[in-house]
Design a protein around this motif. Sequence first.
Motif, PDB file in Angstrom:
ATOM      1  N   ARG A 216       0.792  -1.224   0.000  1.00 54.57           N
ATOM      2  CA  ARG A 216       0.000   0.000   0.000  1.00 54.57           C
ATOM      3  C   ARG A 216       0.831   1.285   0.000  1.00 54.57           C
ATOM      4  NH1 ARG A 216      -5.360  -1.268   3.725  1.00 54.57           N
ATOM      5  NH2 ARG A 216      -5.878  -3.274   2.736  1.00 54.57           N
ATOM      6  N   VAL A 217       2.123   1.149   0.323  1.00 55.20           N
ATOM      7  CA  VAL A 217       2.982   2.334   0.351  1.00 55.20           C
ATOM      8  C   VAL A 217       4.159   2.196  -0.613  1.00 55.20           C
ATOM      9  CG1 VAL A 217       4.432   3.834   1.781  1.00 55.20           C
ATOM     10  CG2 VAL A 217       2.347   2.810   2.751  1.00 55.20           C
ATOM     11  N   TYR A 218       4.951   1.148  -0.429  1.00 57.04           N
ATOM     12  CA  TYR A 218       6.178   0.983  -1.210  1.00 57.04           C
ATOM     13  C   TYR A 218       5.895   0.814  -2.703  1.00 57.04           C
ATOM     14  CZ  TYR A 218      10.548  -1.071  -2.882  1.00 57.04           C
ATOM     15  OH  TYR A 218      11.693  -1.338  -3.601  1.00 57.04           O
ATOM     16  N   TYR A 219       4.974  -0.100  -3.059  1.00 58.47           N
ATOM     17  CA  TYR A 219       4.692  -0.344  -4.469  1.00 58.47           C
ATOM     18  C   TYR A 219       4.202   0.904  -5.199  1.00 58.47           C
ATOM     19  CZ  TYR A 219       5.208  -5.456  -4.073  1.00 58.47           C
ATOM     20  OH  TYR A 219       5.702  -6.727  -3.893  1.00 58.47           O
ATOM     21  N   PRO A 220       3.240   1.645  -4.656  1.00 56.05           N
ATOM     22  CA  PRO A 220       2.804   2.869  -5.352  1.00 56.05           C
ATOM     23  C   PRO A 220       3.937   3.876  -5.564  1.00 56.05           C
ATOM     24  CG  PRO A 220       1.173   2.248  -3.715  1.00 56.05           C
ATOM     25  CD  PRO A 220       2.362   1.364  -3.491  1.00 56.05           C
ATOM     26  N   ILE A 221       4.826   3.987  -4.571  1.00 62.95           N
ATOM     27  CA  ILE A 221       5.959   4.909  -4.708  1.00 62.95           C
ATOM     28  C   ILE A 221       6.907   4.421  -5.799  1.00 62.95           C
ATOM     29  CG2 ILE A 221       8.024   5.797  -3.554  1.00 62.95           C
ATOM     30  CD1 ILE A 221       6.405   5.876  -0.964  1.00 62.95           C
TER      31      ILE A 221
END
Length: 452
Positions: A216-221
């Motif tokens: 939810r955080v790392y992949y989108p970034i």
Amino acid sequence: MGKATAWRCAKESLGTSMKILLFENNYSSNLFRGALAHAFPGDRVVGISEYRGRSDVWIGSYLYDDSYDGDCGLDDAALHDIVSRDRSLNQMSEQRAMRIVKRYWNGLEKLFAHEGFDLVVSVALDRYGEDVLFRMAQENGVPIMAPCGSFLKNYVWFTERGERQPIGRVVGNEEIDRVISELTRDDYLPASEWLNVRTNHKNIKKYYYRRMLVERVYYPIKKLLDRDPDNHQYNSYLVKGHSFREYYNRSLDDIFVHSADLVIDKENTVYMPLHFTPEASTSYWCDEVVQKGYLNYVLSIVEGSDPSVTFLVKEHPAMYGKRLLGFYDELKKRTNVTLVHPMDRSNELLNMVDNVLVDTGTVGVEALLRGKRVISLSDNYYSDLHPNIVRSGSVTREVLTNPLVEYDSRRFVGDLLGDYCIGDYFSGRGQEACSIEELAQNFLAFRDSHGL
């Protein structure tokens, strides 16, 4: 003489080298390039990867170029098959997933036509990147060399879709006896289990919250920074529940029964070990799993079998706390299903039952060495090596009364090991620690056995 062999002989007569297409990822690239340099010095290696800057060819150069749109050489059935098997594509909209596959195929088609590859080398098939590449290689008559880590420590085999490919290694009696002794130990565990087991509830919570942070955080970034929104890795979501409670509650262990507490009717009981999902052995080696989904697949086997049969369904240790609790709720509704605790050892159950039900799992090998009847739901890499494997899609009275045949375990293991290479290669992260020289020898064994 096959097409690939004739092609190789023609090149050697002209004094030209072989051209190899290598599918690379972040953890296998250096190992594979080093092994190819040792095994095939002077041959040209062209790399292709899902990651920008990793290889000579970036898949994204096809995925984000609308000039690769349009019809491709895959029919609708093949397109849907590719999308349904990949854990990133099957979570996207159909339109987006189809666009990715078509552009990738069309880009590969152009690459193959321009380069004229003699060999494709890759990690074992586990995502659409390899799936589409393997189909393109087969379309062009190009051999595929894909090593796979074995359930046996320090052994390597080669496969495209779960089949055992011939090596023809000569195996000595001492080696056969050593492997049989290892597999029949009461404390034996395959490498895939003892490397991945999470044995306590703290680790379950750690896994869940870490995956939530990554997805939810790392992949989108990473999608934004790498300008790579369609990357397989950044779209593979393993946490599918909306809350931690869908995976865990305080009575998690109460869902399962320990093997020490089981009362067994040996004639009417079947041990069925579950697979870790998603992984190659379910997504790419078993057709019906993809068509039905794993829960529906397991339920269809239970419901399609003789109602007098009791199933001991044991969760894979590495899935402890990672499977939605609803999966177990549905199985527990069946009065002839008992869920065995994931941390109990398979060998404890094998000593208690006469019948084992498998897909591609290594438990079947262990069972055959113990004189058990093995019911195989699919053809797998050892199902042609032993007469006590019954191929069936369900458990019937006829299957359970199929007479067992006396068969030499040493012959069975010798035939299996004959198509395995010696080497420390394993599948998954950390491959860079494996021996380049040993993998090079494995590549040479494959080359010699396939006449390349």
